[in-house]
Design a protein around this motif. Structure first.
Motif, PDB file in Angstrom:
ATOM      1  N   GLU A 150      -5.255   6.356   1.505  1.00 47.41           N
ATOM      2  CA  GLU A 150      -4.023   7.142   1.504  1.00 47.41           C
ATOM      3  C   GLU A 150      -3.582   7.538   2.914  1.00 47.41           C
ATOM      4  O   GLU A 150      -2.474   8.046   3.093  1.00 47.41           O
ATOM      5  CB  GLU A 150      -4.216   8.410   0.658  1.00 47.41           C
ATOM      6  CG  GLU A 150      -4.477   8.113  -0.811  1.00 47.41           C
ATOM      7  CD  GLU A 150      -4.671   9.386  -1.614  1.00 47.41           C
ATOM      8  OE1 GLU A 150      -3.929  10.361  -1.377  1.00 47.41           O
ATOM      9  OE2 GLU A 150      -5.576   9.408  -2.474  1.00 47.41           O
ATOM     10  N   ARG A 168       0.557   4.033  -1.422  1.00 47.87           N
ATOM     11  CA  ARG A 168      -0.138   5.329  -1.473  1.00 47.87           C
ATOM     12  C   ARG A 168      -0.492   5.854  -0.083  1.00 47.87           C
ATOM     13  O   ARG A 168      -0.941   6.990   0.054  1.00 47.87           O
ATOM     14  CB  ARG A 168      -1.406   5.200  -2.317  1.00 47.87           C
ATOM     15  CG  ARG A 168      -1.131   4.852  -3.779  1.00 47.87           C
ATOM     16  CD  ARG A 168      -2.414   4.794  -4.580  1.00 47.87           C
ATOM     17  NE  ARG A 168      -3.083   6.081  -4.622  1.00 47.87           N
ATOM     18  CZ  ARG A 168      -4.404   6.265  -4.487  1.00 47.87           C
ATOM     19  NH1 ARG A 168      -5.187   5.209  -4.261  1.00 47.87           N
ATOM     20  NH2 ARG A 168      -4.930   7.464  -4.563  1.00 47.87           N
ATOM     21  N   GLN A 182       0.837  -1.208   0.000  1.00 51.15           N
ATOM     22  CA  GLN A 182       0.000   0.000   0.000  1.00 51.15           C
ATOM     23  C   GLN A 182       0.873   1.261   0.000  1.00 51.15           C
ATOM     24  O   GLN A 182       0.886   2.043   0.967  1.00 51.15           O
ATOM     25  CB  GLN A 182      -0.935  -0.008   1.209  1.00 51.15           C
ATOM     26  CG  GLN A 182      -1.931  -1.169   1.186  1.00 51.15           C
ATOM     27  CD  GLN A 182      -2.885  -1.109   2.369  1.00 51.15           C
ATOM     28  OE1 GLN A 182      -2.491  -1.022   3.525  1.00 51.15           O
ATOM     29  NE2 GLN A 182      -4.173  -1.158   2.061  1.00 51.15           N
ATOM     30  N   THR A 230       0.436   7.704   2.482  1.00 49.92           N
ATOM     31  CA  THR A 230       1.489   8.679   2.784  1.00 49.92           C
ATOM     32  C   THR A 230       0.986   9.841   3.643  1.00 49.92           C
ATOM     33  O   THR A 230       1.729  10.793   3.880  1.00 49.92           O
ATOM     34  CB  THR A 230       2.073   9.255   1.488  1.00 49.92           C
ATOM     35  OG1 THR A 230       1.022   9.900   0.747  1.00 49.92           O
ATOM     36  CG2 THR A 230       2.717   8.167   0.631  1.00 49.92           C
TER      37      THR A 230
END
Length: 456
Positions: free
Chosen positions: A214, A137, A135, A139
Motif C-alpha cells: 500500500e 492500493r 497496483q 495510496t
C-alpha cells in the motif's frame, strides 16, 4: 512630511496579506532594490541577503539586464503557450537541459509554477505510475518528522509540522512520518552507522505497518530544511533506495531548496550516490528572476503511461511558462559560464569552518548543513537544554529579527523543531562576504546569549 517609506508602510498595513506571517504589520521590512548579494530597503539601508531571499536568489541581484534580454526575446516571440497538449521551444529545450544535468536515468521533466506545485504534481505522477502497473492500493507515503514539503493540501500531507496541518482538517494523503536525521540530540548521533541503521529500521517498520503493498512513495530532502539543515548519515540514502526497491515504492528527493546549486550540485542528491525516481525543483531554478518549478522523473516512472497510452491527469495553466523557461535556460548558462557550482564547492569548507567558530558561544549548541545552506541550533548554554515556548518567542521573534536587521543581515530564525538560525548566502558570494556574514552572526548571537541570560 510623508515619505515613500511611510506611504508604503500604510498601504501594506491596509491592503497586503503576507505569507506565513502575522497580519498585523508593524515596521515591515520593504525591500526595493538589489545589487550583487545586497538588498536595500525603502529607507536606503543596505543588508547582506544571507538567506538568498528564502533560498531562491542563487545569483544575487546583478543579472537583471541579462535576464531582461532573455525575457524580451521570448515575450516578443511568443508571450505564452501552455504545455496542455501543445508545447513551445523554451520548455522543450529546458526539459532537455535539466534532464542532461540530472543523475543518469532521470529523463523526463514536468514544469510547474513553484515548490508546492512540484510536490503535488509528483504525487499525482506516483499515483498514475502505480495505477498503470495495476497496483491501485498504493495510496500511502512515508515522510519525515518536522519536514516541510509545501502548503497545498496534498503537499501538506507530507509535511511533518503538525501546527501547519491541524487547522485544515484530515490530510487527503495517508502519510506515516518517521524520524528525521537530526543527530545532535539523538542518543546514537555520535555513531553515524548506528544512527543510520536505526533510522532505516524505523522506516522499514513503518512500511511494514502501513502495508508493503500500500506504500506508494518515500519522500525526503537531501538536507532537511525545517529543523535546521539536517544532513543524513553516510549511506542513509542508499538505504532508502534499497527499501523503496524492496517494497515496490518510489523514492523522491524533494530538492525545492537543495537543488539548483545550493549544495554545490544541480541536484543535491548527487552527493549521496543515489538516483531517486523523482526530484522536485523550484526556488533556484530561475535564480528567482521568475516563478518556476519542475518535477524530474525517471524514465521507468513515465514509461507505463507512454506504453499504455494513458494520459497524465494533471496540469497547471502556467507551468512551463515561456518567460520562466527562457529565464531558467539563461540561469543555467550563467551558472556554467561564471563557475557558480565551483564557487560553492570551493568555499563551502571555509564557510563551515568559520561557522564552527560560533560553537564557542554559549547560545550555540550545534552547527550543521552543507554547501551554502547552514543552521546553528540555539540552546540554553552548556548542556544544550532547549528553550521553552516563552523563551523561543522572546528570542526568535522578539530579539533576533531587529538585531539582525541592525547588523545589516537577513537570516532566518525558526523553530519548526528546535530553535535555529539559518543562512543560505547567494551562490556568487566570495570569501570576504562569507566572513562578514559569520562575523555579523557572531556579534548578533553574542548579544542574543546575553539577552537570554547566558554567561560567556
Amino acid at each position: 512630511m510623508t515619505t515613500r517609506h511611510d506611504t508604503l508602510q500604510q498601504s501594506a498595513a491596509r491592503h497586503l496579506m503576507l505569507h506565513f506571517s502575522p497580519q498585523r504589520l508593524d515596521d515591515l521590512l520593504v525591500l526595493e532594490r538589489g545589487e550583487g548579494p545586497y538588498v536595500f530597503d525603502t529607507r536606503g539601508r543596505r543588508y547582506i541577503d544571507a538567506l538568498s531571499s528564502l533560498f531562491c536568489s542563487q545569483l544575487g541581484y546583478s543579472y537583471g539586464q541579462e535576464m531582461a534580454e532573455a525575457a524580451t526575446k521570448q515575450l516578443t516571440t511568443l508571450a505564452f503557450n501552455t504545455n496542455w497538449g501543445t508545447a513551445h521551444p523554451a520548455a522543450i529545450e529546458l526539459a532537455e537541459r535539466l534532464t542532461g544535468l540530472a543523475p543518469e536515468g532521470l529523463t523526463r521533466a514536468f514544469f510547474t509554477s513553484g515548490g508546492s506545485e512540484s510536490v503535488e504534481a509528483a504525487w499525482k505522477l506516483v499515483r498514475e505510475y502505480h495505477l498503470a502497473n495495476g497496483q491501485p492500493r498504493r495510496t500511502k507515503a512515508i515522510a519525515r518528522h518536522t519536514a516541510y514539503h509545501g502548503v497545498t493540501l496534498g503537499a501538506l500531507s507530507f509535511t511533518g509540522v503538525p501546527r501547519f496541518k491541524e487547522p485544515f482538517g484530515p490530510a487527503p494523503i495517508d502519510v506515516v512520518h518517521v524520524a528525521n536525521t537530526n543527530g545532535f540530540r539523538a542518543p546514537d548521533g555520535d555513531d553515524p552507522a548506528a544512527f543510520r541503521d536505526r533510522l532505516l529500521a524505523e522506516t522499514e517498520e513503518a512500511i511494514r505497518a502501513a502495508g508493503p503493498d500500500e506504500v506508494a512513495l518515500i519522500i525526503a530532502e537531501p538536507v532537511q530544511n525545517a529543523g535546521g539543515c539536517l544532513t543524513a548519515p553516510p549511506s542513509y540514502w542508499r538505504g532508502l533506495r534499497e527499501l523503496a526497491d524492496r517494497y515496490g515504492a518510489l523514492l523522491m528527493a524533494d530538492e525545492v531548496i537543495t537543488g539548483c546549486g545550493r549544495l554545490g550540485e544541480w541536484f543535491g542528491v548527487t552527493r549521496e550516490g543515489v538516483v531517486p525516481d523523482l526530484v522536485s525543483l523550484a526556488k533556484g531554478l530561475t535564480a528567482a528572476y521568475a516563478p518556476m518549478g519542475a518535477v524530474v522523473a525517471a524514465e521507468r516512472v513515465v514509461a507505463p503511461l507512454i506504453e499504455g497510452g494513458r494520459p497524465l491527469r494533471h496540469g497547471i495553466t502556467f507551468g512551463g511558462h515561456p518567460l520562466s523557461a527562457a529565464i531558467a535556460l539563461r540561469t543555467i548558462e550563467i551558472f556554467e559560464r561564471d563557475g557558480v557550482l565551483d564557487n560553492v564547492r570551493t568555499l563551502a569548507p571555509h564557510l563551515h569552518g568559520r561557522l564552527r567558530e560560533l560553537l564557542s558561544l554559549p547560545i550555540v549548541g550545534d552547527v550543521r548543513g552543507a554547501g551554502f545552506f547552514w543552521a546553528v541550533e540555539l540552546v540554553r548554554g552548556e548542556g544544550g537544554a532547549r528553550f521553552d515556548a516563552a523563551e523561543r518567542e522572546r528570542l526568535l521573534r522578539g530579539f533576533l529579527p531587529p538585531r539582525l536587521r541592525e547588523a545589516g543581515l537577513i537570516a532566518r530564525a525558526d523553530d519548526r523543531g528546535d530553535s535555529v538560525l539559518q543562512i543560505a548566502p547567494p551562490l556568487i558570494s566570495d570569501r570576504a562576504l562569507l566572513d562578514r556574514i559569520v562575523d555579523g552572526l557572531a556579534d548578533v548571537l553574542g548579544d542574543a546569549g546575553r539577552h537570554m541570560g547566558l554567561s560567556g
